[in-house]
Design a protein around this motif. Structure first.
Motif, PDB file in Angstrom:
ATOM      1  N   GLY A 190      40.298  53.582  42.293  1.00 52.25           N
ATOM      2  CA  GLY A 190      41.033  54.673  41.671  1.00 52.25           C
ATOM      3  C   GLY A 190      41.258  55.829  42.625  1.00 52.25           C
ATOM      4  O   GLY A 190      42.341  56.433  42.634  1.00 52.25           O
ATOM      5  N   GLN A 200      47.802  48.327  35.010  1.00 53.67           N
ATOM      6  CA  GLN A 200      46.994  49.178  34.139  1.00 53.67           C
ATOM      7  C   GLN A 200      46.160  48.306  33.205  1.00 53.67           C
ATOM      8  O   GLN A 200      44.972  48.578  32.972  1.00 53.67           O
ATOM      9  CB  GLN A 200      47.894  50.100  33.325  1.00 53.67           C
ATOM     10  N   ALA A 229      43.205  46.635  34.956  1.00 54.97           N
ATOM     11  CA  ALA A 229      42.076  47.538  35.167  1.00 54.97           C
ATOM     12  C   ALA A 229      41.154  47.545  33.956  1.00 54.97           C
ATOM     13  O   ALA A 229      39.935  47.703  34.088  1.00 54.97           O
ATOM     14  CB  ALA A 229      42.576  48.949  35.458  1.00 54.97           C
ATOM     15  N   ALA A 287      43.667  54.459  34.988  1.00 55.00           N
ATOM     16  CA  ALA A 287      43.087  53.188  34.547  1.00 55.00           C
ATOM     17  C   ALA A 287      42.081  52.657  35.553  1.00 55.00           C
ATOM     18  O   ALA A 287      41.000  52.172  35.187  1.00 55.00           O
ATOM     19  CB  ALA A 287      44.202  52.158  34.317  1.00 55.00           C
ATOM     20  N   TRP A 288      42.417  52.748  36.839  1.00 52.58           N
ATOM     21  CA  TRP A 288      41.519  52.233  37.864  1.00 52.58           C
ATOM     22  C   TRP A 288      40.420  53.222  38.227  1.00 52.58           C
ATOM     23  O   TRP A 288      39.484  52.872  38.973  1.00 52.58           O
ATOM     24  CB  TRP A 288      42.314  51.800  39.084  1.00 52.58           C
ATOM     25  N   ALA A 332      36.065  49.894  36.211  1.00 53.60           N
ATOM     26  CA  ALA A 332      37.364  49.251  36.403  1.00 53.60           C
ATOM     27  C   ALA A 332      37.363  48.305  37.597  1.00 53.60           C
ATOM     28  O   ALA A 332      37.979  47.230  37.540  1.00 53.60           O
ATOM     29  CB  ALA A 332      38.456  50.314  36.572  1.00 53.60           C
ATOM     30  N   ASP A 333      36.714  48.688  38.686  1.00 58.48           N
ATOM     31  CA  ASP A 333      36.728  47.830  39.871  1.00 58.48           C
ATOM     32  C   ASP A 333      35.437  47.013  40.007  1.00 58.48           C
ATOM     33  O   ASP A 333      35.069  46.589  41.104  1.00 58.48           O
ATOM     34  CB  ASP A 333      37.005  48.638  41.140  1.00 58.48           C
ATOM     35  N   THR A 375      38.674  40.169  36.748  1.00 60.96           N
ATOM     36  CA  THR A 375      39.801  40.448  35.867  1.00 60.96           C
ATOM     37  C   THR A 375      40.977  39.567  36.242  1.00 60.96           C
ATOM     38  O   THR A 375      41.040  39.036  37.358  1.00 60.96           O
ATOM     39  CB  THR A 375      40.208  41.942  35.931  1.00 60.96           C
ATOM     40  N   ALA A 389      37.440  42.237  40.387  1.00 64.78           N
ATOM     41  CA  ALA A 389      38.295  43.341  39.970  1.00 64.78           C
ATOM     42  C   ALA A 389      38.699  44.210  41.157  1.00 64.78           C
ATOM     43  O   ALA A 389      39.828  44.708  41.200  1.00 64.78           O
ATOM     44  CB  ALA A 389      37.579  44.179  38.911  1.00 64.78           C
ATOM     45  N   ARG A 390      37.799  44.390  42.119  1.00 63.32           N
ATOM     46  CA  ARG A 390      38.163  45.212  43.281  1.00 63.32           C
ATOM     47  C   ARG A 390      39.312  44.568  44.063  1.00 63.32           C
ATOM     48  O   ARG A 390      40.202  45.265  44.551  1.00 63.32           O
ATOM     49  CB  ARG A 390      36.958  45.441  44.192  1.00 63.32           C
ATOM     50  N   GLY A 431      42.446  45.255  42.147  1.00 61.35           N
ATOM     51  CA  GLY A 431      42.832  46.644  42.341  1.00 61.35           C
ATOM     52  C   GLY A 431      43.458  46.878  43.704  1.00 61.35           C
ATOM     53  O   GLY A 431      44.418  47.655  43.831  1.00 61.35           O
TER      54      GLY A 431
END
Length: 211
Positions: free
Chosen positions: A10, A58, A61, A94-95, A100-101, A105, A112-113, A116
């Motif tokens: 983010g 979005q 995330a 969102a991130w 989130a990371d 996902t 997730a990273r 992202g």
């Protein structure tokens, strides 16, 4: 004691957006039909693609599914520049949300990273594509390039197999870190001619996540 934790996605997205959004906002309507370094996209198609990425990532995330199946013309309304800025702000938020990371996902179950960093890469490299197509200069923040370098090297084989990276280009001997990043994605960081912005062998998108 040195902090070895990498910057949050983010935070990097916030920095990247501060460079990319003004470039998008200042793109004149008269340039929308111009060719870009992405062989399949003119400027309008490139911006529509980037708009879709900003909106759909979005959901990723938040560990929800994304839908890239449609192809809406998000530039059809006169306020598309304002909406792009708004959606990019939502992407950053969102991130930036806790967790989130972390974890996995997306339909491919990727870290997730990594996911992202895919949208971070699109926001950065497509800003360069846009600048090249419209006769402007673009240089991302060094922290963004540093944050992307290892992830891009790791995702490159998968991205080439999927046809979204071109074959790596040999960068100039004195290449900057960003020029080396561009070369990894299949872009010629210093095209031989300024008359055609499309370097040979590049593909339409850097995005490999389909939701």
């Amino acid at each position: 004691m040195t902090n070895t934790n990498p910057p949050r996605v983010g935070s990097l997205l916030r920095t990247a957006a501060a460079h990319a959004v003004p470039l998008v906002r200042d793109t004149p309507d008269t340039a929308l039909g111009a060719p870009t370094p992405c062989a399949e996209y003119d400027v309008r198609a490139l911006l529509n693609h980037l708009f879709d990425v900003v909106v759909n990532f979005q959901a990723l995330a938040a560990k929800r599914s994304a839908d890239f199946s449609g192809a809406p013309d998000r530039l059809a309304d006169a306020d598309w520049r304002d909406r792009f800025e708004d959606e990019t702000g939502k992407l950053v938020d969102a991130w930036s949300a806790p967790g989130a990371d972390e974890g996995t996902t997306g339909s491919l179950g990727l870290p997730a990273r990594t996911v992202g960093c895919m949208v971070l890469l699109d926001l950065t490299v497509h800003a360069w594509d846009l600048a090249r197509a419209t006769g402007r200069r673009f240089e991302p923040d060094p922290a963004v390039v540093e944050g992307l370098a290892e992830e891009v090297e790791g995702m490159a084989p998968m991205a080439r197999k999927a046809g979204v990276f071109g074959e790596a280009v040999e960068p100039p001997a004195d290449a900057t870190a960003f020029e080396r990043l561009l070369a990894t994605t299949g872009r010629a960081p210093r095209p031989a001619t300024t008359h055609d912005p499309r370097p040979a062998g590049t593909h339409a998108s850097t995005t490999t996540e389909n939701g």
